[in-house]
Write a protein that holds these residues in place. Structure first.
Motif, mmCIF file in Angstrom:
data_model
loop_
_atom_site.group_PDB
_atom_site.id
_atom_site.type_symbol
_atom_site.label_atom_id
_atom_site.label_comp_id
_atom_site.label_asym_id
_atom_site.label_seq_id
_atom_site.Cartn_x
_atom_site.Cartn_y
_atom_site.Cartn_z
ATOM 1 N N LEU A 83 0.824 -1.214 0.000
ATOM 2 C CA LEU A 83 0.000 0.000 0.000
ATOM 3 C C LEU A 83 0.854 1.258 0.000
ATOM 4 O O LEU A 83 1.917 1.301 0.614
ATOM 5 C CB LEU A 83 -0.908 0.017 1.237
ATOM 6 C CG LEU A 83 -1.955 -1.087 1.307
ATOM 7 C CD1 LEU A 83 -2.654 -1.044 2.656
ATOM 8 C CD2 LEU A 83 -2.956 -0.943 0.185
ATOM 9 N N PRO A 84 0.372 2.311 -0.657
ATOM 10 C CA PRO A 84 1.056 3.602 -0.565
ATOM 11 C C PRO A 84 0.802 4.212 0.810
ATOM 12 O O PRO A 84 -0.101 3.810 1.525
ATOM 13 C CB PRO A 84 0.398 4.421 -1.676
ATOM 14 C CG PRO A 84 -0.932 3.802 -1.873
ATOM 15 C CD PRO A 84 -0.777 2.342 -1.546
ATOM 16 N N SER A 85 1.582 5.217 1.171
ATOM 17 C CA SER A 85 1.392 5.845 2.484
ATOM 18 C C SER A 85 0.707 7.194 2.334
ATOM 19 O O SER A 85 0.811 7.857 1.314
ATOM 20 C CB SER A 85 2.736 6.004 3.194
ATOM 21 O OG SER A 85 3.573 6.852 2.441
ATOM 22 N N ALA A 86 -0.030 7.575 3.378
ATOM 23 C CA ALA A 86 -0.714 8.864 3.423
ATOM 24 C C ALA A 86 -0.682 9.364 4.854
ATOM 25 O O ALA A 86 -0.992 8.633 5.791
ATOM 26 C CB ALA A 86 -2.151 8.732 2.943
ATOM 27 N N ALA B 194 -4.347 9.610 6.745
ATOM 28 C CA ALA B 194 -5.214 8.435 6.606
ATOM 29 C C ALA B 194 -6.101 8.282 7.824
ATOM 30 O O ALA B 194 -5.669 8.484 8.960
ATOM 31 C CB ALA B 194 -4.366 7.180 6.423
ATOM 32 N N ARG C 108 -7.864 -1.568 -2.101
ATOM 33 C CA ARG C 108 -6.444 -1.714 -1.754
ATOM 34 C C ARG C 108 -5.652 -1.837 -3.043
ATOM 35 O O ARG C 108 -5.591 -2.904 -3.626
ATOM 36 C CB ARG C 108 -6.230 -2.957 -0.891
ATOM 37 C CG ARG C 108 -6.907 -2.909 0.457
ATOM 38 C CD ARG C 108 -6.767 -4.240 1.172
ATOM 39 N NE ARG C 108 -5.425 -4.764 1.084
ATOM 40 C CZ ARG C 108 -4.548 -4.784 2.083
ATOM 41 N NH1 ARG C 108 -4.896 -4.347 3.253
ATOM 42 N NH2 ARG C 108 -3.344 -5.265 1.903
ATOM 43 N N ASP D 180 -2.089 -1.641 -5.026
ATOM 44 C CA ASP D 180 -0.648 -1.716 -4.831
ATOM 45 C C ASP D 180 -0.007 -0.430 -5.349
ATOM 46 O O ASP D 180 -0.469 0.154 -6.328
ATOM 47 C CB ASP D 180 -0.083 -2.920 -5.584
ATOM 48 C CG ASP D 180 1.324 -3.263 -5.160
ATOM 49 O OD1 ASP D 180 1.473 -4.230 -4.395
ATOM 50 O OD2 ASP D 180 2.257 -2.572 -5.596
ATOM 51 N N ARG D 181 1.060 0.017 -4.689
ATOM 52 C CA ARG D 181 1.705 1.266 -5.094
ATOM 53 C C ARG D 181 2.343 1.169 -6.473
ATOM 54 O O ARG D 181 2.546 2.167 -7.129
ATOM 55 C CB ARG D 181 2.725 1.721 -4.061
ATOM 56 C CG ARG D 181 3.966 0.876 -4.004
ATOM 57 C CD ARG D 181 5.041 1.424 -3.080
ATOM 58 N NE ARG D 181 4.622 1.345 -1.701
ATOM 59 C CZ ARG D 181 4.871 2.302 -0.792
ATOM 60 N NH1 ARG D 181 5.532 3.357 -1.128
ATOM 61 N NH2 ARG D 181 4.469 2.161 0.434
ATOM 62 N N SER E 77 -4.470 2.732 2.760
ATOM 63 C CA SER E 77 -3.091 3.219 2.712
ATOM 64 C C SER E 77 -2.430 2.899 4.040
ATOM 65 O O SER E 77 -3.078 2.461 4.977
ATOM 66 C CB SER E 77 -3.049 4.724 2.448
ATOM 67 O OG SER E 77 -3.610 5.423 3.537
ATOM 68 N N THR E 78 -1.141 3.130 4.100
ATOM 69 C CA THR E 78 -0.417 2.987 5.359
ATOM 70 C C THR E 78 0.013 4.366 5.816
ATOM 71 O O THR E 78 0.110 5.298 5.025
ATOM 72 C CB THR E 78 0.834 2.097 5.192
ATOM 73 O OG1 THR E 78 1.683 2.691 4.213
ATOM 74 C CG2 THR E 78 0.465 0.698 4.767
ATOM 75 N N ARG E 79 0.268 4.490 7.082
ATOM 76 C CA ARG E 79 0.774 5.755 7.604
ATOM 77 C C ARG E 79 2.284 5.781 7.439
ATOM 78 O O ARG E 79 2.957 4.782 7.655
ATOM 79 C CB ARG E 79 0.423 5.908 9.077
ATOM 80 C CG ARG E 79 -1.068 6.045 9.294
ATOM 81 C CD ARG E 79 -1.344 6.314 10.770
ATOM 82 N NE ARG E 79 -2.752 6.202 11.029
ATOM 83 C CZ ARG E 79 -3.581 7.238 11.056
ATOM 84 N NH1 ARG E 79 -3.129 8.428 10.857
ATOM 85 N NH2 ARG E 79 -4.859 7.070 11.298
#
Length: 140
Positions: A43-46, A49, A99, A101-102, A128-130
C-alpha cells in the motif's frame, strides 16, 4: 439357538470416531487459514489516513500485476460488477475498501473506481499505510 463364534460386543470401538474428528479438525484449520489470509498488496502511504469503522464492508485488491480480487478471491471486471451489485442489493449501506498496490498501473485502479461509481457503491475508501513517524526536523 446361538450362533457359534459370535459373542456380543461389550465395548465400543472409537477408532472411526477419532479418525473422523481428526479429519474435521484438519478441514477446519485449512478453511480458517484460507479465509483469514488476504491478497498481499504494497500500500502507498498517506499522512492523513483515517480508519474505516464500517461493520459491513468488502475489500477489493488490485495487485501490482493488475489482478483484481474481492475478499481475496480473484475476479474479472464483469464478475466484480456482478458481485458488487449483489452485495449492494443485500446490504444498501455497504462500504467498499480499495487496496491498490503502489506499483499497479493507474488505469487498473481507475477501472475499478469507475465500476464502483457505475454500480452505485454508497461508501468507498482507499486503503493506505501511515508514513513512519520522523523524530523531528533535525532527524536522528
Amino acid at each position: 439357538m446361538q450362533v457359534q463364534g459370535k459373542k456380543p460386543y461389550n465395548e465400543i470401538n472409537i477408532t472411526p470416531l477419532v479418525d473422523l474428528t481428526f479429519v474435521l479438525l484438519i478441514i477446519f484449520i485449512l478453511l480458517t487459514t484460507a479465509a483469514v489470509q488476504g491478497i498481499k498488496v504494497d500500500l502507498p502511504s498517506a499522512s492523513s489516513a483515517k480508519t474505516l469503522n464500517a461493520p459491513k464492508s468488502r475489500v477489493i485488491a488490485v495487485t501490482n500485476d493488475g489482478t483484481i480480487s474481492i475478499d481475496a478471491v480473484p475476479v474479472s471486471l464483469a464478475e466484480l460488477e456482478s458481485e458488487l451489485r449483489t452485495s449492494i442489493a443485500t446490504t444498501p449501506d455497504l462500504a467498499v475498501v480499495l487496496r491498490g498496490d503502489r506499483a499497479v498501473q493507474y488505469d487498473k485502479v481507475m477501472q475499478v473506481l469507475d465500476l464502483c461509481s457505475k454500480v452505485g457503491v454508497p461508501s468507498l475508501g482507499m486503503a493506505s499505510t501511515r508514513p513512519p513517524a520522523s523524530s523531528g526536523p533535525g532527524g536522528a
